[in-house]
Design an enzyme around this catalytic site. Structure first.
Site, PDB file in Angstrom:
ATOM      1  N   LYS A 181       0.853   4.725   7.006  1.00  0.00           N
ATOM      2  CA  LYS A 181       0.302   5.330   5.861  1.00  0.00           C
ATOM      3  C   LYS A 181       0.949   6.694   6.025  1.00  0.00           C
ATOM      4  O   LYS A 181       1.683   7.164   6.915  1.00  0.00           O
ATOM      5  CB  LYS A 181      -1.147   5.554   5.807  1.00  0.00           C
ATOM      6  N   SER A 201       0.880  -1.239   0.277  1.00  0.00           N
ATOM      7  CA  SER A 201      -0.042   0.054  -0.053  1.00  0.00           C
ATOM      8  C   SER A 201       1.028   1.210   0.033  1.00  0.00           C
ATOM      9  O   SER A 201       0.413   2.350  -0.290  1.00  0.00           O
ATOM     10  CB  SER A 201      -0.918   0.041   1.044  1.00  0.00           C
TER      11      SER A 201
END
Length: 279
Positions: A120, A43
């Site tokens: 993230k 990701s």
């Protein structure tokens, strides 16, 4: 004979004490200073690759209940969560020696629902509005510009312990072929620039307007079409807005990286990622 038994007993006790002290020191180090983190998914490509091993700076934002280490080993039936140890400090959304994260930081945080550790990039600050249009980020109504930066290429093969294949702009492609993604350099307000990857048009490329609540943050993965993040609050793996107290630390530097199925396979370590700064 009694003397030998006594000597043997003392040696055993000393060994146990050494192990206990070592575990305590490691626990204090992991809780207060740096937490190891192994990248299990794609990701955050290309900033972070599957198999990157890094240490998370826990001093950057101070300490909360989420700073307590979790020990999750499903194979052995071990599931000790941070809340099991430090849950008494949960729910006030404050931190001890708290520091504020900056837009563009790559952050490890505790998922607000599942409790698992996620990593993230911080996109939206408290009070911001965030919206995506055609895959581009608008912060407080202003476009975060993206400049074309060629293509990101990787081999189509199973990656990491989970053995998943990458997704490709030029896919589907066969095993061993080049898997390509379109690459851009995105610049956030404040001047932080980083690469983002695009696979193709999908629902998460266009969103409504999110208003980040006070005391919360909005996160996205750099591999935009392959990231469960704050855009997906209503979905099972979505993150939604992340409370301040759920921040664990800032990812500053990759120690080493393994392209194989295990970080112990040293012959698969990537020679160009030792001590690489995370930007």
């Amino acid at each position: 004979m009694a003397t030998k038994e006594k000597t043997g007993g003392n040696a055993f006790v000393e060994t146990v004490k050494t192990i206990v002290y070592a575990l305590l020191i490691a626990g204090v180090f992991r809780t207060l200073f740096f937490q190891p983190f192994w990248i299990p998914s794609g990701s955050m490509k290309e900033t972070l690759l599957i198999g990157d091993f890094l240490f998370v700076n826990k001093m950057a934002y101070g300490y909360s209940y989420a700073s307590c280490p979790s020990l999750i080993l499903p194979r052995f039936g071990i599931d000790i969560d941070a809340k099991d140890v430090c849950g008494v400090f949960d729910a006030d959304n404050t931190r001890l020696f708290g520091g504020d994260p900056e837009r563009g930081d790559v952050v490890v945080f505790r998922h607000p629902v599942s409790g698992r550790d996620y990593i993230k990039r911080l996109i939206g600050m408290p009070g911001d509005t965030v919206q995506l249009k055609d895959g581009k980020v608008y912060l407080n109504g202003e476009l975060a510009p993206q400049e074309p930066a060629g293509e990101f290429a990787e081999v189509m093969e199973r990656q990491g312990p989970e053995g998943r294949y990458p997704r490709c702009t030029n896919g589907p492609v066969g095993e061993g072929a080049q898997c390509l993604k379109t690459r851009y350099v995105e610049t956030l307000p404040g001047g932080v620039s980083h690469t983002v990857l695009d696979i193709g048009t999908q629902a998460s490329d266009n969103t409504g307007v999110y208003t980040v609540p006070e005391g919360h943050y909005f996160f996205m993965g750099d591999n935009r079409d392959n990231s469960a993040d704050s855009r997906l609050a209503q979905q099972a793996q979505g993150v939604g807005f992340v409370p301040y107290e759920n921040l664990i630390g800032r990812a500053d530097r990759i120690m080493f990286s393994s392209a194989g199925r295990s970080m112990l396979f040293f012959w698969t370590w990537r020679g160009d990622r030792f001590f690489k700064a995370v930007r």
